[in-house]
Design an enzyme around this catalytic site. Sequence first.
Site, PDB file in Angstrom:
ATOM      1  N   TYR A   1      -7.286 -12.246   3.437  1.00 20.54           N
ATOM      2  CA  TYR A   1      -8.145 -10.615   3.379  1.00 20.54           C
ATOM      3  C   TYR A   1      -9.209 -10.898   3.908  1.00 20.54           C
ATOM      4  O   TYR A   1      -9.735  -9.910   4.899  1.00 20.54           O
ATOM      5  CB  TYR A   1      -8.345 -10.479   1.601  1.00 20.54           C
ATOM      6  CG  TYR A   1      -9.272  -9.130   1.499  1.00 20.54           C
ATOM      7  CD1 TYR A   1      -8.794  -8.062   1.632  1.00 20.54           C
ATOM      8  CD2 TYR A   1     -10.505  -9.504   1.310  1.00 20.54           C
ATOM      9  CE1 TYR A   1      -9.406  -6.877   1.518  1.00 20.54           C
ATOM     10  CE2 TYR A   1     -11.324  -8.288   0.908  1.00 20.54           C
ATOM     11  CZ  TYR A   1     -10.631  -7.031   1.169  1.00 20.54           C
ATOM     12  OH  TYR A   1     -11.459  -5.831   1.047  1.00 20.54           O
TER      13      TYR A   1
ATOM     14  N   SER B   1     -15.829  -5.635   4.651  1.00 20.35           N
ATOM     15  CA  SER B   1     -16.170  -6.261   3.586  1.00 20.35           C
ATOM     16  C   SER B   1     -17.309  -7.369   3.602  1.00 20.35           C
ATOM     17  O   SER B   1     -17.059  -8.064   4.833  1.00 20.35           O
ATOM     18  CB  SER B   1     -14.890  -6.715   2.894  1.00 20.35           C
ATOM     19  OG  SER B   1     -15.259  -7.513   1.748  1.00 20.35           O
TER      20      SER B   1
HETATM   21  N1  LIG Z   1     -12.971  -2.317  -3.848  1.00 14.90           N
HETATM   22  C1  LIG Z   1     -13.540  -3.590  -3.222  1.00 14.90           C
HETATM   23  O1  LIG Z   1     -14.326  -4.171  -4.152  1.00 14.90           O
HETATM   24  C2  LIG Z   1     -13.818  -3.436  -1.927  1.00 14.90           C
HETATM   25  C3  LIG Z   1     -14.695  -4.209  -1.288  1.00 14.90           C
HETATM   26  C4  LIG Z   1     -14.953  -4.452  -0.064  1.00 14.90           C
HETATM   27  C5  LIG Z   1     -13.883  -3.449   0.804  1.00 14.90           C
HETATM   28  N2  LIG Z   1     -12.994  -2.979   0.296  1.00 14.90           N
HETATM   29  C6  LIG Z   1     -12.280  -1.854   1.183  1.00 14.90           C
HETATM   30  O2  LIG Z   1     -12.318  -0.528   0.819  1.00 14.90           O
HETATM   31  C7  LIG Z   1     -11.057  -0.009   1.090  1.00 14.90           C
HETATM   32  C8  LIG Z   1     -10.597   1.038  -0.178  1.00 14.90           C
HETATM   33  O3  LIG Z   1     -10.644   0.200  -1.152  1.00 14.90           O
HETATM   34  P1  LIG Z   1     -10.467   0.586  -2.602  1.00 14.90           P
HETATM   35  O4  LIG Z   1     -11.093  -0.348  -3.491  1.00 14.90           O
HETATM   36  O5  LIG Z   1     -11.069   2.109  -2.706  1.00 14.90           O
HETATM   37  O6  LIG Z   1      -8.859   0.670  -2.715  1.00 14.90           O
HETATM   38  P2  LIG Z   1      -7.769   1.386  -3.625  1.00 14.90           P
HETATM   39  O7  LIG Z   1      -6.731   0.745  -3.681  1.00 14.90           O
HETATM   40  O8  LIG Z   1      -8.379   2.276  -4.642  1.00 14.90           O
HETATM   41  O9  LIG Z   1      -7.544   2.420  -2.323  1.00 14.90           O
HETATM   42  C9  LIG Z   1      -6.927   2.193  -1.249  1.00 14.90           C
HETATM   43  C10 LIG Z   1      -5.828   3.410  -0.570  1.00 14.90           C
HETATM   44  O10 LIG Z   1      -5.356   3.168   0.440  1.00 14.90           O
HETATM   45  C11 LIG Z   1      -4.305   3.827   0.545  1.00 14.90           C
HETATM   46  N3  LIG Z   1      -3.231   2.984   1.370  1.00 14.90           N
HETATM   47  C12 LIG Z   1      -2.613   1.766   1.384  1.00 14.90           C
HETATM   48  N4  LIG Z   1      -2.113   1.347   2.435  1.00 14.90           N
HETATM   49  C13 LIG Z   1      -1.838   2.415   3.117  1.00 14.90           C
HETATM   50  C14 LIG Z   1      -1.464   2.934   4.256  1.00 14.90           C
HETATM   51  N5  LIG Z   1      -0.330   1.740   4.946  1.00 14.90           N
HETATM   52  N6  LIG Z   1      -1.503   4.122   5.036  1.00 14.90           N
HETATM   53  C15 LIG Z   1      -2.407   4.782   4.352  1.00 14.90           C
HETATM   54  N7  LIG Z   1      -2.900   4.729   3.255  1.00 14.90           N
HETATM   55  C16 LIG Z   1      -2.790   3.382   2.547  1.00 14.90           C
HETATM   56  C17 LIG Z   1      -3.624   3.120  -0.987  1.00 14.90           C
HETATM   57  O11 LIG Z   1      -2.513   4.314  -1.197  1.00 14.90           O
HETATM   58  C18 LIG Z   1      -4.805   3.790  -1.665  1.00 14.90           C
HETATM   59  O12 LIG Z   1      -4.884   5.105  -2.125  1.00 14.90           O
HETATM   60  C19 LIG Z   1     -10.084  -1.096   1.553  1.00 14.90           C
HETATM   61  O13 LIG Z   1     -10.119  -1.233   2.944  1.00 14.90           O
HETATM   62  C20 LIG Z   1     -10.643  -2.436   0.863  1.00 14.90           C
HETATM   63  O14 LIG Z   1     -10.152  -3.359   1.719  1.00 14.90           O
HETATM   64  C21 LIG Z   1     -13.025  -2.712  -1.049  1.00 14.90           C
END
Ligand SMILES: NC(=O)c1ccc[n+]([C@@H]2O[C@H](COP(=O)([O-])OP(=O)(O)OC[C@H]3O[C@@H](n4cnc5c(N)ncnc54)[C@H](O)[C@@H]3O)[C@@H](O)[C@H]2O)c1
Length: 257
Positions: A154, A141
């Site tokens: 985070y 991120s």
């Molecule tokens: N959305 C943002 O702004 C953003 C920015 C930078 C990085 N990210 C990263 O991108 C990734 C996805 O984020 P998102 O925004 O799509 O989130 P989201 O919450 O929409 O999706 C994350 C998914 O991970 C699953 N998950 C959580 N714990 C788990 C586990 N122990 N085992 C298996 N699956 C599990 C959840 O059930 C969910 O379906 C994350 O790693 C997040 O840190 C997101």
Amino acid sequence: MRLQKKTVLITGAGSGIGRSTAHLFAQEGALVIVNDIMEANGQETVNQIQADGGQAVFMKADVTSPGDMKAMAAKAVERFGAIDVLFNNAGISNVGQLHEVDPDVWDKVMNVNVKGVYLTSKYVLPYMMERKQGTIINMSSCAAEMGLQARALYSATKGAILALTKAMQVDYAPYNIRVNALLPGTIFTPFVENYLKTSYDNPDEAIANIKKRQLSGDLGKPEDVAKAALFLASDESSFMMGSPLYIDGGVVFGKNA
Ligand SMILES: NC(=O)c1ccc[n+]([C@@H]2O[C@H](COP(=O)([O-])OP(=O)(O)OC[C@H]3O[C@@H](n4cnc5c(N)ncnc54)[C@H](O)[C@@H]3O)[C@@H](O)[C@H]2O)c1
């Protein structure tokens, strides 16, 4: 069809960026193994892909469980012969200054975000090493590269993933395995919706501040990150090794003022 005949495993593909990437990879010809801890959500991703004529299966597993990760990697290879691409995407959020973080919460977020990448990779890598072929994409991120208010835990997890990516690349380059990282800015997904609602007294003001800090003036979309993941998964990025790829509306390198 940039992923024709490729088998791809995406963790956390029941929502947000993981789901969007699963769709795009399937459109590009991949067979997508949709992993998530939330069964209904993961199955819904699979249903949507199949309805569009793509190939996908759901595997429920918790990225923090060594037993689950070992079994999932073995099952994937037994059923499909190989895992060509691993996208370590699953992650959870945390908002709060360090002195407010409960020790149990520290462990939980570290476990999902960092140990999850370690465990999934640990059990997938031997199959890639055997074939001398594979691509791993780790979800870091922008928070790994910049100080953000109330995001210490985070950010620490995402910094660890970036460091891990570089070190992994050195170890696995001799096996023809590429390891790169994605560094998104703020992308509008259920993850962001949820932390805005639960962590800020005024979510509208919080979202306005985030929009302001990105030069794009808006949040990113899951598809923006999916397209970057496609580039890293495909041979088009064959000279990228151990690199961070920013998809951030200018938040890291640009300044609005
Ligand atoms: N959305 C943002 O702004 C953003 C920015 C930078 C990085 N990210 C990263 O991108 C990734 C996805 O984020 P998102 O925004 O799509 O989130 P989201 O919450 O929409 O999706 C994350 C998914 O991970 C699953 N998950 C959580 N714990 C788990 C586990 N122990 N085992 C298996 N699956 C599990 C959840 O059930 C969910 O379906 C994350 O790693 C997040 O840190 C997101």
